[in-house]
Design a protein around this motif. Structure first.
Motif, short mmCIF file in Angstrom:
data_model
loop_
_atom_site.label_atom_id
_atom_site.label_comp_id
_atom_site.label_asym_id
_atom_site.label_seq_id
_atom_site.Cartn_x
_atom_site.Cartn_y
_atom_site.Cartn_z
N SER A 270 0.43 -1.31 0.38
CA SER A 270 0.09 0.09 0.06
C SER A 270 0.73 1.33 0.38
N ALA A 271 0.63 2.13 -0.89
CA ALA A 271 1.16 3.70 -0.97
C ALA A 271 1.46 4.07 0.41
N ASP A 272 -0.21 4.48 1.04
CA ASP A 272 -0.08 4.90 2.23
C ASP A 272 0.77 4.25 3.42
N PHE A 273 1.28 2.85 3.43
CA PHE A 273 2.25 1.88 4.43
C PHE A 273 3.79 2.87 3.97
N VAL A 274 3.38 2.80 2.85
CA VAL A 274 5.07 3.04 2.28
C VAL A 274 5.57 4.22 2.82
N TYR A 275 4.84 5.21 2.67
CA TYR A 275 4.84 7.04 3.22
C TYR A 275 5.22 6.72 4.17
N GLN A 276 4.66 5.71 4.97
CA GLN A 276 5.08 6.24 6.59
C GLN A 276 6.15 5.60 7.16
N LEU A 277 6.46 4.13 5.86
CA LEU A 277 7.89 3.71 6.07
C LEU A 277 8.88 4.97 5.96
N MET A 278 8.14 5.87 4.66
CA MET A 278 10.09 6.07 4.45
C MET A 278 10.05 7.83 5.21
N SER A 279 9.19 7.77 5.99
CA SER A 279 8.93 8.77 7.25
C SER A 279 9.32 8.12 8.36
N ALA A 280 9.75 7.37 8.59
CA ALA A 280 10.00 6.22 9.74
C ALA A 280 11.69 6.39 9.28
N MET A 281 11.83 5.85 8.38
CA MET A 281 13.02 5.81 7.56
C MET A 281 14.72 6.26 7.97
N TRP A 282 13.53 7.90 7.06
CA TRP A 282 14.62 9.21 6.99
C TRP A 282 14.39 10.31 8.15
N ASN A 283 14.02 10.15 9.33
CA ASN A 283 13.90 10.62 10.79
C ASN A 283 15.34 10.65 11.30
N GLU A 284 16.01 11.59 12.44
CA GLU A 284 16.46 11.70 13.07
C GLU A 284 17.35 10.26 14.18
N GLN A 285 16.45 9.91 14.05
CA GLN A 285 16.51 8.65 15.38
C GLN A 285 17.27 8.01 14.71
N THR A 286 16.56 7.21 13.53
CA THR A 286 16.85 6.15 12.01
C THR A 286 18.43 6.18 11.74
N ARG A 287 18.36 7.88 11.41
CA ARG A 287 19.58 7.87 11.22
C ARG A 287 20.74 8.32 12.26
N SER A 288 20.81 8.24 13.28
CA SER A 288 21.42 7.51 14.32
C SER A 288 22.00 6.18 14.94
N LEU A 289 20.60 5.38 14.42
CA LEU A 289 21.38 4.21 14.51
C LEU A 289 21.36 3.71 13.30
N LEU A 290 22.01 4.04 12.09
CA LEU A 290 22.53 3.62 10.95
C LEU A 290 23.91 4.03 11.52
N LEU A 291 23.96 5.79 11.88
CA LEU A 291 25.67 5.76 12.20
C LEU A 291 26.22 5.26 13.02
N ALA A 292 25.55 4.63 13.79
CA ALA A 292 26.20 3.85 14.95
C ALA A 292 26.61 2.33 13.98
#
Ligand code: GLU
Length: 334
Positions: A270-292
């Motif tokens: 679902s496009a709505d689901f993917v859109y939510q996923l994108m917001s989660a993927m590109w938020n600051e917290q995910t960025r910190s986890l990726l960096l670590a």
């Protein structure tokens, strides 16, 4: 069994054991409002796994992807991830851009198949072909592979597909070697003991499989820039690149072939689901986890998310990137 155990550990880290046990017993990835989002990665000594795990943690703990528990699963690699996506055994997967392209068109490892509806969420980071050999094997370049015991990774890997192209570019086939088809977790010890002459892996740098054993008795084999350039003419998703000096203790700059790692889902998500996923993927917290999680976490940026895509973006991702001002055309064209 292994996967269930892995989920169990993941569940433990998410503090959601009860929920997952419920999901297992109902035999489904979906239960009421709760959604289990399984990310296919690669072997335990590769880079897909730590990156996939960081993405899973970021997505799980984000408020924007409603009631979703994301987990990373080990796998055979890119080809296995495409197959698992199509079968519905995972919801997303990390896949080399070359393998994604072939899946869409029924080429390469998917030749004779109708072409699979895979769609991109993002391009993640560059992967490099890394070939580690014993110095006493007398291998200076790929032409010296004749008669040598080399691991080309397993059938579900993207590495094997790349190695076939590289061997072909040198006028060789697997039959000219003593090929072994195993993941690094089963080959590094054999390499150390002299039962193998070399191992290969298409992965971000540094890869734990190599870092764990490298020393004066081993060296990285270059893919000459001319060969890499010729390969990229017929296969434009590959580009000549280098493994920088000192990526591993004592290694000098090594020319090689590179390809992007993509994050894929199926077209019918679902496009709505993917859109939510994108917001989660590109938020600051995910960025910190990726960096670590791994050195390549720093390469995963929103700005480079559209680099080297070889399959269309999912419509939910198009909407997200359009809102970010990164896309103009409605179909996702830049
Ligand atoms: N690119 C590899 C493959 O598809 C996996 C690399 C990794 O696990 O980091 O086989």
């Amino acid at each position: 069994m292994t996967i269930r155990l892995l989920w169990f550990f993941q569940a433990f880290s998410c503090g959601a054991i009860g929920v997952l046990v419920l999901l297992f017993s109902s035999g489904t990835a979906w239960s009421g409002d709760l959604q289990l989002f399984r990310i296919g990665t690669g072997g335990q000594l590769g880079v897909y796994y730590p990156i996939g795990d960081a993405l899973a943690r970021g997505i799980s703990s984000s408020g924007s992807a409603d009631k979703m528990i994301a987990v990373a699963q080990t796998s055979g690699g890119s080809v296995a991830n495409v197959r698992a996506l199509i079968l519905g055994d995972i919801e997303a997967g990390l896949v080399q851009a070359d393998v994604a392209f072939w899946a869409l068109r029924g080429e390469g490892p998917f030749v004779g198949e109708k072409g699979w509806p895979v769609r991109a969420l993002a391009s993640l980071y560059p992967e490099s072909l890394q070939i580690l050999v014993r110095r006493d094997a007398g291998i200076k370049n790929i032409n010296d592979f004749k008669g040598k015991a080399i691991s080309l990774d397993e059938a579900g890997s993207g590495t094997l597909a790349v190695m076939r192209i590289v061997l072909d570019a040198h006028g060789l086939t697997e039959m000219d070697l003593k090929p072994v088809y195993l993941k690094p977790e089963f080959t590094t010890e054999r390499l150390v003991r002299g039962k193998l002459d070399g191992i290969s892996l298409v992965a971000g740098t540094p890869a734990q499989a190599i870092a764990d054993i490298i020393g004066p008795d081993f060296s990285l084999v270059p893919i000459e820039t001319q060969v890499a350039t010729d390969i990229s003419r017929t296969h434009p998703y590959f580009v000549p690149g280098v493994i920088p000096a000192k990526t591993y203790p004592g290694t000098s700059e090594t020319p090689t072939l590179q390809v992007h790692a993509l994050f894929l889902v199926r077209e019918d998500m679902s496009a709505d689901f993917v859109y939510q996923l994108m917001s989660a993927m590109w938020n600051e917290q995910t960025r910190s986890l990726l960096l670590a999680s791994h050195f390549q976490g720093r390469s995963i940026t929103r700005e480079s998310a559209l680099d080297g895509l070889t399959v269309p973006l999912h419509p939910g991702a198009v909407r997200f990137y359009q809102e970010q001002g990164m896309l103009e055309g409605e179909d996702g064209t830049q």
